[in-house]
Write an enzyme that holds these catalytic residues in place. Structure first.
Site, short mmCIF file in Angstrom:
data_model
loop_
_atom_site.label_atom_id
_atom_site.label_comp_id
_atom_site.label_asym_id
_atom_site.label_seq_id
_atom_site.Cartn_x
_atom_site.Cartn_y
_atom_site.Cartn_z
NE ARG A 1 32.91 49.47 51.59
CZ ARG A 1 32.34 48.51 50.90
NH1 ARG A 1 32.98 47.30 50.52
NH2 ARG A 1 31.05 48.74 50.41
CD GLU B 1 33.38 36.10 48.19
OE1 GLU B 1 31.93 36.30 48.34
OE2 GLU B 1 33.90 36.50 49.60
#
Lengths: 111, 561
Positions: free
Chosen positions: B288, B376
């Protein structure tokens, strides 16, 4: 291309009125894109609900589009006039925002 | 209006809903608040596919193998106790969700697990190609309906945490649909507001993810950690306009069918950037971070696609094979006028996830007693780079842990609530008045462009310095009092409150990014390429007299679980 959005605006305390906005658009853009452009280019006080922007996951942007209930994020902008109004059977909050939460998820109006 | 509860949970995504369920299960009264609708906003509902968990259903596995992959992806910066907790608790949470009928996909008599990039084996569960997030949200909403002791309140935007004598005691909120100020007394407060991807022009998350929780934590006096690490997803959808789909939807396509990346000259370029990567699984030419680099550099060199990204091509894949792999998705693409056998689509790196966040201990408590965080919103578990599939797992695991700890604290404490401590924020909301203001919707867009251009995946001292100057300028232009257009659901007030948070959080990213003179994981400095061993440390952010302050801390190595 240009789309003309005729938007029914108002609050529970004021008589509803229709305001007309023109927005430039490219093929494939959604009504929600158009509404965000109106806030950006013309009137930042326009109220409408959305969270996920274009994934059609949050289901918050439901409104009356040309007299049909639909999602602003999935209906595309078109040339000519599109009429937008709040959901007819839900309590009006402001402009295109209605009270769509289940009663037991609201601050007021709990059963 | 004034409300009271043992535990206040801010944010009703996967982490917040799990926290509320666990706190209620432990006997606490809970208020679960969200600025949007319950279980609709945030990132969870957007999640597309994979959830990483060492179930060992597909192939033998152990949480220790999952931990090894998580630590390797984190490039030396993980808080190992938190990473271990994520991997160790994961299976129980995933099986609990299974018992709650989330519908994990099955293969014969076992839960199906697929091999996602960065993992050493098939480890990722899913519901179906595009519906994992909605299924997770629906399942948790159902459990909330069945639970008792949880009051859910949507359209409630938390403006500040209230702190008295160094202890969190509640919050002040604005109820969007009526415009009224709401004070909430709570013995424990949990931040579960997700990440900050809305700070960037192109992002994969929802409108709500402007980093609210980080700003709330900072103003409450808590510490943030690893804020310089923003994960970009390399092939987010760019053009043509695609509605009704998650912008990171091309990943499984590329993974399964080998989509080809082409530059503006229709040439393949991945090989030019390929480096030997021991962890490459062979299906991706580039990982990525390298793919993000390759696309960005092609665009910089004037070889981008028309909309400023790269072309993604599936024209080498026969129609029947496309349909076999992605049946219903092909129909949704057709509804958008996209036929993959005949045309290319454009993709570009988009902000996807934030590794940094509130610094918490093993009970998910921040450095402010009574203030917890999960999902998160916390930093540490994923270090400098998150392993694919860990986001939903951490939402469940840390959500549950935060709920348990917050309930335990609340049930042994008495209320600390103080009207006086809440007064500054109540007064701030009261000060909102009709006045002329620059269009704040435009200011949000300006900030997103600034962050993408200067604090994006590839950074330099010059760009970061410019960003900090501009963020400061925008903050002073925003002013100390919000504008109002009157009435309910006031978009001007919402924009102002959002920008207040977004500017604070933008600076909390830019300042540690400027300080970290190396490249590691998601933080890539063009002027300091390569990882520096001396930088194997965490940077800690606090708010000191209204200014962002930076400190260093050594890595938390030892798992004491």
């Amino acid at each position: 291309m240009k789309a003309t959005l005729q938007i029914k605006r108002g609050t529970p305390d004021t008589a509803p009125h229709v305001e007309t906005f023109e927005v430039d658009f490219e093929a494939g853009q959604s009504i929600l894109d158009g509404l965000r452009a109106v806030r950006h280019n013309a009137d930042p006080t326009l109220a409408f609900r959305f969270a996920c922007i274009n994934a059609n996951a949050c289901k918050e942007c439901m409104m009356l589009i040309d007299d049909k209930i639909d999602y602003a994020c999935t209906v595309k902008l078109k040339e000519g006039v599109t009429m937008l109004a709040p959901l007819p059977k839900k309590a009006l909050v402001r402009d295109l925002v209605t009270e769509i939460a289940p009663p037991n998820e609201r601050l007021h109006g709990r059963g | 209006m004034h409300l009271e509860s043992d535990v206040l949970v801010i944010g009703a995504g996967g982490a917040g809903m799990y926290a509320a369920l666990e706190a209620a299960r432990a006997g606490a009264s809970v208020i679960l608040a969200d600025r949007s609708l319950i279980g609709r906003g945030g990132a969870t509902v957007m999640a597309q596919m994979t959830v990483a968990v060492a179930l060992g259903e597909q192939t033998p596995d152990s949480w220790e193998y999952h931990l090894a992959d998580t630590l390797a992806a984190g490039r030396g910066l993980c808080n190992e106790s938190l990473s271990a907790m994520l991997c160790q608790d994961g299976p129980a949470r995933i099986r609990e969700m299974d018992a709650w009928k989330v519908g994990w996909a099955r293969e014969g008599d076992h839960i199906a697990q697929i091999h996602a990039p960065g993992h050493d084996r098939a480890r990722c569960v899913y519901v179906d190609v595009l519906s994992t997030g909605p299924a997770v949200s629906r399942t948790l909403r159902t459990q909330l309906n069945l639970a008792s002791g949880i009051r859910r309140i949507g359209d409630l935007a938390i403006v500040d945490i209230v702190v008295r004598d160094g202890r969190a005691c509640g919050a002040v909120a604005v109820h969007l649909s009526t415009g009224e100020t709401v004070t909430l007394a709570a013995k424990s407060v949990i931040i579960a507001t997700g990440g900050l991807t809305r700070l960037y022009r192109r992002n994969s998350a929802s409108f709500n993810m402007g980093g609210d929780g980080y700003a709330l934590a900072l103003r409450a006096g808590a510490e943030l950690i690893d804020m310089e690490f923003v994960q970009f997803f390399p092939i987010g959808h760019l053009a043509p306009r695609l509605v009704g789909m998650d912008p990171i939807m091309w990943d499984p396509f590329r993974y399964k069918l080998g989509g080809k990346l082409l530059n503006g000259e229709l040439q393949e370029f991945e090989e030019d950037y390929a480096t030997l990567d021991a962890r490459s699984d062979g299906k991706y030419v580039l990982t990525r971070d390298r793919a993000t680099y390759a696309i960005s550099k092609e665009v910089e060199a004037g070889r981008g696609s028309p909309a400023g990204g790269a072309w993604l091509s599936f024209q080498h894949v026969p129609d029947a094979e496309l349909r076999r792999a992605f049946g219903p998705v092909i129909d949704r693409l057709a509804a958008n006028g996209i036929d993959l056998t005949k045309q290319l689509v454009e993709v570009a790196p988009i902000a996807h996830y934030h590794m940094g966040g509130v610094r918490v201990d093993e009970c998910m408590q921040s450095t402010i007693p009574g203030l917890y965080a999960c999902g998160e919103a916390i930093g540490g578990a994923n270090g400098a780079n998150r392993l694919s599939g860990n986001a939903i797992t951490e939402a469940f695991v840390f959500g549950a842990r935060a709920g348990q700890a917050a309930a335990k604290n609340a049930l042994s404490a008495s209320s600390h609530w103080s009207d006086a401590a809440a007064a500054p924020t109540v007064d701030l909301l009261r000060s909102a008045e009709k006045r002329d203001t620059p269009n704040l919707a435009v200011a949000v867009t300006d900030l997103q462009a600034l962050m993408a251009d200067k604090v994006g995946p590839f950074r330099t001292e010059e760009k970061l310095g410019e960003a900090i100057v501009e963020i400061d300028r925008m903050a002073s232009e925003l002013g100390a009092a919000p504008p109002s257009s009157g009435m309910s659901f006031d978009p001007l007030l919402i924009d102002w409150l959002d920008l207040r948070n977004m500017l604070q959080v933008a600076k909390a990213v830019a300042v540690p990014a400027l300080a970290r003179k190396e490249s590691r994981g998601a933080h890539q400095r063009d002027d300091h390429p390569g990882l520096e061993e001396a930088w194997t440390l965490n940077q800690i952010i606090t708010l000191n007299g209204g200014e962002i302050a930076l400190e260093r801390a050594s890595i938390s190595k030892k798992a004491s679980a």
